[in-house]
Design an enzyme around this catalytic site. Structure first.
Site, mmCIF file in Angstrom:
data_model
loop_
_atom_site.group_PDB
_atom_site.id
_atom_site.type_symbol
_atom_site.label_atom_id
_atom_site.label_comp_id
_atom_site.label_asym_id
_atom_site.label_seq_id
_atom_site.Cartn_x
_atom_site.Cartn_y
_atom_site.Cartn_z
ATOM 1 N N GLU A 43 -24.573 -38.739 -5.579
ATOM 2 C CA GLU A 43 -23.239 -38.761 -6.183
ATOM 3 C C GLU A 43 -22.260 -39.541 -5.310
ATOM 4 O O GLU A 43 -21.431 -40.320 -5.815
ATOM 5 C CB GLU A 43 -22.742 -37.331 -6.394
ATOM 6 C CG GLU A 43 -23.496 -36.571 -7.482
ATOM 7 C CD GLU A 43 -23.153 -35.095 -7.498
ATOM 8 O OE1 GLU A 43 -23.181 -34.496 -8.584
ATOM 9 O OE2 GLU A 43 -22.877 -34.534 -6.410
ATOM 10 N N SER A 90 -23.412 -48.849 9.392
ATOM 11 C CA SER A 90 -24.172 -47.972 8.504
ATOM 12 C C SER A 90 -25.169 -48.790 7.699
ATOM 13 O O SER A 90 -25.055 -50.014 7.594
ATOM 14 C CB SER A 90 -23.232 -47.218 7.554
ATOM 15 O OG SER A 90 -22.478 -48.139 6.793
ATOM 16 N N GLU A 124 -39.621 -48.104 8.199
ATOM 17 C CA GLU A 124 -39.503 -46.910 9.027
ATOM 18 C C GLU A 124 -38.985 -45.744 8.194
ATOM 19 O O GLU A 124 -38.305 -45.963 7.186
ATOM 20 C CB GLU A 124 -38.520 -47.159 10.180
ATOM 21 C CG GLU A 124 -38.868 -48.328 11.079
ATOM 22 C CD GLU A 124 -37.757 -48.593 12.080
ATOM 23 O OE1 GLU A 124 -37.423 -47.672 12.846
ATOM 24 O OE2 GLU A 124 -37.217 -49.708 12.080
ATOM 25 N N LYS A 126 -36.498 -42.945 6.962
ATOM 26 C CA LYS A 126 -35.044 -42.729 7.046
ATOM 27 C C LYS A 126 -34.825 -41.245 7.261
ATOM 28 O O LYS A 126 -35.055 -40.439 6.362
ATOM 29 C CB LYS A 126 -34.364 -43.189 5.748
ATOM 30 C CG LYS A 126 -32.881 -42.788 5.664
ATOM 31 C CD LYS A 126 -32.058 -43.447 6.760
ATOM 32 C CE LYS A 126 -30.578 -43.104 6.627
ATOM 33 N NZ LYS A 126 -30.255 -41.743 7.073
ATOM 34 N N ARG A 147 -21.509 -41.964 16.326
ATOM 35 C CA ARG A 147 -21.068 -43.218 15.723
ATOM 36 C C ARG A 147 -19.559 -43.241 15.518
ATOM 37 O O ARG A 147 -18.922 -44.268 15.671
ATOM 38 C CB ARG A 147 -21.767 -43.423 14.371
ATOM 39 C CG ARG A 147 -21.394 -44.754 13.722
ATOM 40 C CD ARG A 147 -22.248 -45.040 12.516
ATOM 41 N NE ARG A 147 -22.032 -44.080 11.433
ATOM 42 C CZ ARG A 147 -22.709 -44.102 10.298
ATOM 43 N NH1 ARG A 147 -23.667 -44.990 10.116
ATOM 44 N NH2 ARG A 147 -22.452 -43.219 9.349
ATOM 45 N N GLU A 184 -31.269 -41.309 15.811
ATOM 46 C CA GLU A 184 -30.765 -40.243 14.944
ATOM 47 C C GLU A 184 -31.126 -38.883 15.531
ATOM 48 O O GLU A 184 -32.279 -38.642 15.902
ATOM 49 C CB GLU A 184 -31.412 -40.382 13.551
ATOM 50 C CG GLU A 184 -30.659 -39.700 12.447
ATOM 51 C CD GLU A 184 -29.538 -40.549 11.879
ATOM 52 O OE1 GLU A 184 -28.923 -40.108 10.896
ATOM 53 O OE2 GLU A 184 -29.269 -41.644 12.420
#
Length: 258
Positions: A43, A90, A124, A126, A147, A184
């Site tokens: 969304e 991003s 890779e 995510k 970030r 991450e």
């Protein structure tokens, strides 16, 4: 239902862009700052894509507060700010085969390659977590940050040092003088379920999803709280380096693993 771009007037486009700027900013605040997302990823992505489509059709209507000019959210109060030497950008999405083909076309044009030149890609996983950057000097972890808005993040060095996947000292006899690793911070589904079970027992608000839980665990002013959570780290790139010899992305990932 949103009107087809070809049939929308300039006035209608301006009105919708104003709405999207305000609505996306609200959801960014819920997602990044308050860690209480109100939309699914699909969304939210639909809002961003609609904004991008309108801006492409009406480039003179791009607003100063446009979501396309913003990455993430500003650093939270209470943390020292960390300016990124290289912006933390991003990822863009490709929703069908044609968008993948367009992406490869842009790579060829950027590199001045012919249309017949093969482009090798690295695929890779995510992982939906919290982006972080790690800065090593002569093999020692000296700083780490979120970030933030892509240009300035939050200094969370002490929290990152509690994550077992992140080495405080690189395991090599000849470490690079400077190395900045991007990756991450995340929670496994099993760990996420366990954390929510414990929070439910204490009558505390439940985390909405693993990414939400990872963010809430990492952005703590008390690093002992972070240390108590089973956070993991997944390295996916290098922002800056002085000595790595890799000439491809996959070779660079192999060197990081070593």
């Amino acid at each position: 239902m949103a009107k087809v771009i070809a049939k929308i007037t300039k006035e209608e486009a301006a009105e919708e862009l104003a709405y999207l700027a305000k609505e996306i900013a609200r959801h960014d605040d819920l997602y990044y700052a308050k860690e209480a997302p109100a939309l699914s990823d699909a969304e939210y992505d639909a809002l961003r894509r609609r904004n991008d489509e309108l801006e492409a059709a009406f480039p003179d209507l791009v607003r100063e507060d446009s979501p396309s000019k913003r990455i993430g959210a500003a650093p939270a109060q209470g943390f020292t700010k960390h300016p990124h030497a290289t912006p933390m950008l991003s990822l863009a999405n490709a929703m069908d085969e044609n968008e993948v083909i367009d992406f490869i076309g842009r790579i060829r044009r950027f590199l001045n390659l012919s249309e017949n030149t093969d482009v090798e890609l690295v695929a890779e996983p995510k992982i939906d977590g919290v982006s972080a950057t790690l800065i090593y000097k002569n093999g020692t972890l000296v700083a780490g940050a979120t970030r933030g808005d892509g240009y300035t993040g939050e200094d969370i060095t002490q929290n990152l040092k509690t994550i077992k996947d992140i080495p405080k000292t690189l395991k090599t006899l000849a470490p690079p003088e400077n190395l900045e690793v991007r990756g991450e911070v995340y929670l496994t589904h099993e760990s996420f379920a366990h954390i929510n079970e414990e929070r439910e027992k204490r009558n505390e608000a439940l985390f909405a999803n693993p990414r939400n839980a990872a963010s809430g665990s990492l952005r703590q002013l008390d690093s002992s709280i972070t240390a108590a959570r089973p956070l993991r780290f997944f390295a996916f790139g290098v922002a800056q380096t002085s000595d790595l010899e890799a000439t491809t992305h996959s070779a660079m990932l192999d060197q990081l693993k070593e």
